[in-house]
Each structure stands twice: as C-alpha cells, then as structure tokens.
Design a protein around this motif. Sequence first.
Motif, PDB file in Angstrom:
ATOM      1  N   THR A 119    -128.990 -49.175  12.438  1.00  0.00           N
ATOM      2  CA  THR A 119    -130.033 -49.732  13.244  1.00  0.00           C
ATOM      3  C   THR A 119    -131.482 -49.347  11.678  1.00  0.00           C
ATOM      4  O   THR A 119    -130.299 -48.539  10.369  1.00  0.00           O
ATOM      5  CB  THR A 119    -130.532 -48.496  14.374  1.00  0.00           C
ATOM      6  OG1 THR A 119    -130.094 -47.259  13.339  1.00  0.00           O
ATOM      7  CG2 THR A 119    -130.020 -48.177  15.404  1.00  0.00           C
ATOM      8  N   PHE A 120    -132.350 -49.517  12.316  1.00  0.00           N
ATOM      9  CA  PHE A 120    -133.221 -49.328  10.599  1.00  0.00           C
ATOM     10  C   PHE A 120    -134.757 -48.888  11.458  1.00  0.00           C
ATOM     11  O   PHE A 120    -135.045 -49.947  11.321  1.00  0.00           O
ATOM     12  CB  PHE A 120    -133.267 -50.137   9.494  1.00  0.00           C
ATOM     13  CG  PHE A 120    -134.176 -49.900   8.277  1.00  0.00           C
ATOM     14  CD1 PHE A 120    -134.154 -48.748   8.097  1.00  0.00           C
ATOM     15  CD2 PHE A 120    -134.425 -51.043   7.431  1.00  0.00           C
ATOM     16  CE1 PHE A 120    -135.266 -48.080   6.698  1.00  0.00           C
ATOM     17  CE2 PHE A 120    -135.418 -50.486   6.804  1.00  0.00           C
ATOM     18  CZ  PHE A 120    -135.903 -49.502   6.023  1.00  0.00           C
ATOM     19  N   VAL A 121    -134.913 -47.443  11.740  1.00  0.00           N
ATOM     20  CA  VAL A 121    -135.826 -46.482  12.125  1.00  0.00           C
ATOM     21  C   VAL A 121    -136.642 -45.439  11.704  1.00  0.00           C
ATOM     22  O   VAL A 121    -135.498 -45.047  11.614  1.00  0.00           O
ATOM     23  CB  VAL A 121    -135.719 -46.823  13.592  1.00  0.00           C
ATOM     24  CG1 VAL A 121    -136.875 -46.247  14.749  1.00  0.00           C
ATOM     25  CG2 VAL A 121    -134.934 -47.757  14.512  1.00  0.00           C
ATOM     26  N   ARG A 136    -128.101 -58.179   4.671  1.00  0.00           N
ATOM     27  CA  ARG A 136    -128.936 -59.763   4.261  1.00  0.00           C
ATOM     28  C   ARG A 136    -129.975 -59.064   3.593  1.00  0.00           C
ATOM     29  O   ARG A 136    -130.571 -60.085   2.983  1.00  0.00           O
ATOM     30  CB  ARG A 136    -129.170 -60.287   6.174  1.00  0.00           C
ATOM     31  CG  ARG A 136    -130.414 -61.120   5.282  1.00  0.00           C
ATOM     32  CD  ARG A 136    -129.657 -62.064   4.783  1.00  0.00           C
ATOM     33  NE  ARG A 136    -128.722 -62.913   4.999  1.00  0.00           N
ATOM     34  CZ  ARG A 136    -127.113 -64.092   4.372  1.00  0.00           C
ATOM     35  NH1 ARG A 136    -127.582 -63.447   3.713  1.00  0.00           N
ATOM     36  NH2 ARG A 136    -126.352 -63.686   4.927  1.00  0.00           N
ATOM     37  N   LEU A 137    -130.690 -57.714   3.671  1.00  0.00           N
ATOM     38  CA  LEU A 137    -132.363 -57.466   3.002  1.00  0.00           C
ATOM     39  C   LEU A 137    -131.524 -56.832   2.050  1.00  0.00           C
ATOM     40  O   LEU A 137    -132.477 -56.904   1.275  1.00  0.00           O
ATOM     41  CB  LEU A 137    -132.052 -56.164   3.710  1.00  0.00           C
ATOM     42  CG  LEU A 137    -132.582 -56.332   5.003  1.00  0.00           C
ATOM     43  CD1 LEU A 137    -133.179 -55.186   5.431  1.00  0.00           C
ATOM     44  CD2 LEU A 137    -133.502 -57.529   5.580  1.00  0.00           C
ATOM     45  N   ASP A 138    -129.637 -57.143   1.285  1.00  0.00           N
ATOM     46  CA  ASP A 138    -129.844 -56.795  -0.237  1.00  0.00           C
ATOM     47  C   ASP A 138    -130.006 -58.368  -0.705  1.00  0.00           C
ATOM     48  O   ASP A 138    -130.551 -58.479  -1.763  1.00  0.00           O
ATOM     49  CB  ASP A 138    -128.614 -56.434  -0.397  1.00  0.00           C
ATOM     50  CG  ASP A 138    -128.044 -55.274   0.596  1.00  0.00           C
ATOM     51  OD1 ASP A 138    -128.649 -54.241   0.618  1.00  0.00           O
ATOM     52  OD2 ASP A 138    -127.268 -54.954   0.593  1.00  0.00           O
ATOM     53  N   THR A 139    -129.891 -59.448   0.173  1.00  0.00           N
ATOM     54  CA  THR A 139    -129.436 -60.333  -0.451  1.00  0.00           C
ATOM     55  C   THR A 139    -130.680 -61.727   0.178  1.00  0.00           C
ATOM     56  O   THR A 139    -129.344 -62.309   0.968  1.00  0.00           O
ATOM     57  CB  THR A 139    -128.491 -60.587  -1.359  1.00  0.00           C
ATOM     58  OG1 THR A 139    -128.477 -62.485  -1.913  1.00  0.00           O
ATOM     59  CG2 THR A 139    -127.526 -61.180   0.199  1.00  0.00           C
ATOM     60  N   ARG A 189    -132.709 -61.438   9.457  1.00  0.00           N
ATOM     61  CA  ARG A 189    -132.391 -60.064   9.833  1.00  0.00           C
ATOM     62  C   ARG A 189    -131.554 -58.983   9.270  1.00  0.00           C
ATOM     63  O   ARG A 189    -131.587 -59.526   7.838  1.00  0.00           O
ATOM     64  CB  ARG A 189    -131.931 -60.565  10.973  1.00  0.00           C
ATOM     65  CG  ARG A 189    -131.778 -61.657  12.137  1.00  0.00           C
ATOM     66  CD  ARG A 189    -133.276 -61.318  12.564  1.00  0.00           C
ATOM     67  NE  ARG A 189    -133.895 -61.621  14.027  1.00  0.00           N
ATOM     68  CZ  ARG A 189    -134.821 -63.200  13.567  1.00  0.00           C
ATOM     69  NH1 ARG A 189    -135.595 -62.778  12.290  1.00  0.00           N
ATOM     70  NH2 ARG A 189    -135.575 -63.928  14.529  1.00  0.00           N
ATOM     71  N   LEU A 190    -131.713 -57.545   9.975  1.00  0.00           N
ATOM     72  CA  LEU A 190    -131.054 -56.596   9.412  1.00  0.00           C
ATOM     73  C   LEU A 190    -129.442 -56.453   9.801  1.00  0.00           C
ATOM     74  O   LEU A 190    -129.429 -56.414  10.856  1.00  0.00           O
ATOM     75  CB  LEU A 190    -131.563 -55.229  10.264  1.00  0.00           C
ATOM     76  CG  LEU A 190    -131.059 -53.519   9.691  1.00  0.00           C
ATOM     77  CD1 LEU A 190    -131.233 -53.877   8.841  1.00  0.00           C
ATOM     78  CD2 LEU A 190    -131.289 -53.069  10.408  1.00  0.00           C
ATOM     79  N   GLU A 191    -128.792 -57.792   9.433  1.00  0.00           N
ATOM     80  CA  GLU A 191    -127.559 -57.262   9.407  1.00  0.00           C
ATOM     81  C   GLU A 191    -126.191 -57.460   8.405  1.00  0.00           C
ATOM     82  O   GLU A 191    -127.099 -57.930   7.335  1.00  0.00           O
ATOM     83  CB  GLU A 191    -126.945 -59.658  10.231  1.00  0.00           C
ATOM     84  CG  GLU A 191    -127.689 -60.531   8.919  1.00  0.00           C
ATOM     85  CD  GLU A 191    -127.407 -61.595   9.587  1.00  0.00           C
ATOM     86  OE1 GLU A 191    -127.035 -61.735  10.217  1.00  0.00           O
ATOM     87  OE2 GLU A 191    -128.344 -62.955   8.807  1.00  0.00           O
ATOM     88  N   ALA A 192    -125.033 -57.051   8.739  1.00  0.00           N
ATOM     89  CA  ALA A 192    -123.906 -56.815   7.204  1.00  0.00           C
ATOM     90  C   ALA A 192    -123.564 -58.497   7.000  1.00  0.00           C
ATOM     91  O   ALA A 192    -123.088 -59.131   8.577  1.00  0.00           O
ATOM     92  CB  ALA A 192    -123.166 -55.125   8.174  1.00  0.00           C
ATOM     93  N   PRO A 240    -133.061 -60.587  -5.146  1.00  0.00           N
ATOM     94  CA  PRO A 240    -132.927 -60.854  -3.990  1.00  0.00           C
ATOM     95  C   PRO A 240    -133.087 -60.921  -3.101  1.00  0.00           C
ATOM     96  O   PRO A 240    -133.235 -61.262  -1.622  1.00  0.00           O
ATOM     97  CB  PRO A 240    -131.353 -61.743  -4.295  1.00  0.00           C
ATOM     98  CG  PRO A 240    -130.695 -60.457  -4.405  1.00  0.00           C
ATOM     99  CD  PRO A 240    -131.397 -60.122  -4.896  1.00  0.00           C
ATOM    100  N   HIS A 241    -134.270 -59.654  -3.139  1.00  0.00           N
ATOM    101  CA  HIS A 241    -134.522 -59.092  -1.723  1.00  0.00           C
ATOM    102  C   HIS A 241    -135.760 -59.902  -1.007  1.00  0.00           C
ATOM    103  O   HIS A 241    -136.573 -61.150  -1.066  1.00  0.00           O
ATOM    104  CB  HIS A 241    -135.611 -57.908  -1.711  1.00  0.00           C
ATOM    105  CG  HIS A 241    -134.208 -56.210  -2.247  1.00  0.00           C
ATOM    106  ND1 HIS A 241    -134.873 -55.521  -2.576  1.00  0.00           N
ATOM    107  CD2 HIS A 241    -133.415 -56.787  -2.903  1.00  0.00           C
ATOM    108  CE1 HIS A 241    -133.769 -54.220  -3.308  1.00  0.00           C
ATOM    109  NE2 HIS A 241    -132.974 -56.008  -3.088  1.00  0.00           N
ATOM    110  N   SER A 242    -136.525 -59.343   0.556  1.00  0.00           N
ATOM    111  CA  SER A 242    -136.548 -60.424   1.118  1.00  0.00           C
ATOM    112  C   SER A 242    -138.506 -60.648   0.748  1.00  0.00           C
ATOM    113  O   SER A 242    -138.925 -61.523   1.346  1.00  0.00           O
ATOM    114  CB  SER A 242    -136.981 -59.809   2.657  1.00  0.00           C
ATOM    115  OG  SER A 242    -137.084 -58.627   3.207  1.00  0.00           O
ATOM    116  N   ASP A 243    -138.645 -59.492   0.373  1.00  0.00           N
ATOM    117  CA  ASP A 243    -139.994 -60.028  -0.806  1.00  0.00           C
ATOM    118  C   ASP A 243    -140.122 -60.474  -1.807  1.00  0.00           C
ATOM    119  O   ASP A 243    -141.436 -60.812  -2.029  1.00  0.00           O
ATOM    120  CB  ASP A 243    -140.469 -58.594  -0.636  1.00  0.00           C
ATOM    121  CG  ASP A 243    -141.622 -57.920   0.315  1.00  0.00           C
ATOM    122  OD1 ASP A 243    -141.609 -58.270   1.226  1.00  0.00           O
ATOM    123  OD2 ASP A 243    -141.753 -56.217   0.322  1.00  0.00           O
TER     124      ASP A 243
END
Length: 406
Positions: free
Chosen positions: A45-47, A79-82, A92-95, A358-361
């Motif tokens: 989670t990321f809340v 996935r947010l790392d790259t 998505r927030l996924e490993a 390589p971030h999402s932004d």
Amino acid sequence: METFPKIISVDDHTVEPPNVWQDRLPSKYQDIGPRIVRAPLKEMTFVGGKFAPLMGGPGDAGPVADWWVYEDLHRPLTRLDTAVGYDRDEVRLEAITYEQMRPGSFSVKDRLADMDVNHVQSALCFPTFPRFCGQTFTEAKDRELGLLGVRAYNDWMVEEWCGPEAGGRLIPLTLVPLWDAELAAAEVRRNAARGVRAVCFSEIPPHLGLPSIHGDEWDPFLRACDETGTVIAMHIGSSSRMPSTSADAPPAVGSTITFANCCFSMVDWLMSGKFDRFPGLKIMYAEGQIGWIPYILERADVVWEENRGWGGVAEKVLRPPSELFADHVYGCFFDDAFGLKNIDAIGVPNVLYETDYPHSDSTWPRSREVGEEQMGHLAPDLVERIVRGNAISLLGLTPDGLWAGA
C-alpha cells in the motif's frame, strides 16, 4: 526553437544493480548487508504518504519481485522506480523484477543510449535503495555496517556508474553517514579528493530524528562542503515524509504538493544564518519545481525586514533572504511553465533543468520538446544557461559539460 542545447539533467535516478554491496562489503556482512532476494509480494500500500510492502515466503501466492533485504528491511523494486517507456495509465503501484524494468535504469550502456534518445548529454543521478539521502543506512541498527554501506555505494557511484564506460556523461552524487557530522565531513572530503562536487542531504533532517540546521551540530559537514565546493543536493522525499494531508489521502494529493517540503526547507536555510557563516555554501532542490519560489522570497524578505527583531534572526541573518537565495540556492525543474513565465522573479542563474528519468513524472523521451515549448519566449543565451550552463558552473564540469573526475 531552431537549436535546443544538449541537456544536463541535475535530477535523474539510478536503480542499483544487485552486486553493489555484495561486491564491496567484508565477508562477515554478506548475510546481513544489502542483497537481492526474489520472493512473492503479499500486499503493498501507499496511502497518506506511507509506503508499506509485505514480503511473502516460499509457497505464498502473489506476484514475484526482486527485493532488497538489509537487516530487518524488505524493500521490493517497484514500477514507480522505473516507469519510463510505459503509458501513464499503465503505471501502477506494483512490485517487479530487474527483467521487468527498462535496462537503462541500472545499466550504464543502456542509460547512455536512453540519454541520447532524450537529447541529454550528462546526468546527475540520485539513489534508489539507499533512498534520496541515504536514509536506509541512517535507520540501520549496525552503524559500522551502515558506514561501510555508505562508502560502498559511493565507491560504486564514482568508480562504476560514473566510471570510464560513462565517458564523463554521468556525474557522481554521493552519500554521507547522516548520524555523525564528523564522519559526514570526512566522507565529503574523501569524495571531493576524487572530483565529486555534489552530496545528498535531507530537506528536513528533524523528520529523520536528526538535528535541525539551526544549531551547530552540522557545522563540520557544512564546513567540509564549503571548503571543497561540494553542493548540497536535496531531493523531494529526502525527509522520508512526503507531503500529505491525511492518513487516508490518495497518492495524488502528495504528488500534487511534492514541492512543499522544498519550500519549508528553503525557508529554514534562509533563516538559519548558515550562508553568512559558510559563504561558499551552495544548495539545490531536486524535483521541487520553481513556480512557488517568487512568493516565498517576497514573504521571507518582508518577515526579515519587519519582524527580525522578535523573529530570532536579527543577529544571524545579515542580508535579505532574497539576496541569500541569489548567492546560494538553486531550484530544479522538469515541467514548470508557470515558473518559466516568472523566471525574472527567480533569477536565471538560480535555475537548473532535469528529466527525472526513469520515474513516472519523467519527461523522457520528450524533455527537449517540453523545454522548447516552455522556454520558447526566452532568449537563446538564457535557455543555454538554464539547460546546461548553470549546471556546468555549479558542478564543476568541463566547458563541454562532462565530469572530468579528480
């Protein structure tokens, strides 16, 4: 814009290869030092700005991921790392595993190729597993191992990531042991001796249980940075507390106000008296954008002028904060049309460009196009300074924009 300068990005990221610490730590630490373990993800989670993954064991269901394991810490690659190369709605927030990420995230050869695609000549890269200022090692129980971990990362950063294969196009950014200002100063000097001119630091140290910059505890570290010309680089999130409004706020809330900690931090520094005590000190805010800066400088000047007598700064802040900003502070942006429309109120010499690969932004692979769209009203010489010239001066690069080492 007929010709757009080759970009020097002052905020990209590296995802550390699995062998960084295993190749460099003494054998007695191999089983507890940072290492990669492949295991399922039970939940994540990321809340409210808090990231909470749960690692599964043999036989557990869940998507398989590569996890950094260090003492009691279990941190998956995500996935947010790259996220570059994926449609925004697919992120998505996924490993994930290394095989599921873009190779340029961790491979020098592939990174250079992705920089070529994006009109980027050189890049300064923040860490991933250590977190943006080395909080991972600061929070560790074993201080000896933590110090070795910091030094191992720095050796890898200088000798491999920014080594001969990079051809001067990757610019080193190192860590310090934040729990000890004297050790931090020694690490700044060790790396400065081999040509490093930038070091990570926390935007708000008290959030990490560390002293604030208003006391004298950090003076050995600040003195080392001042004397070696080492820039203090503070990335959003380097206080381990992303801005949010409530425990149940979705990540979109924090993502909208990521600049807030930079804002708080900059006021801290401007009202600290450190720039008068350490006149060569330079600080930069990565991924904080710049559009918010003019009002904060205006307000800080008013407070300094009208309220410094009772505000606790009369005897230590000897010049208006806006003057201190002009001499010591740099804002970094990758997508800020509003800030560029108000560049005169910020100061062209105090602005740096970035791509956040390589971030999402990240604006990859359109960083050139974004820059052309947002800087089209500026004279070519000003664009040149923002896109590369200021970075060359600040980071001590060659006139061609490359890192030359020691």
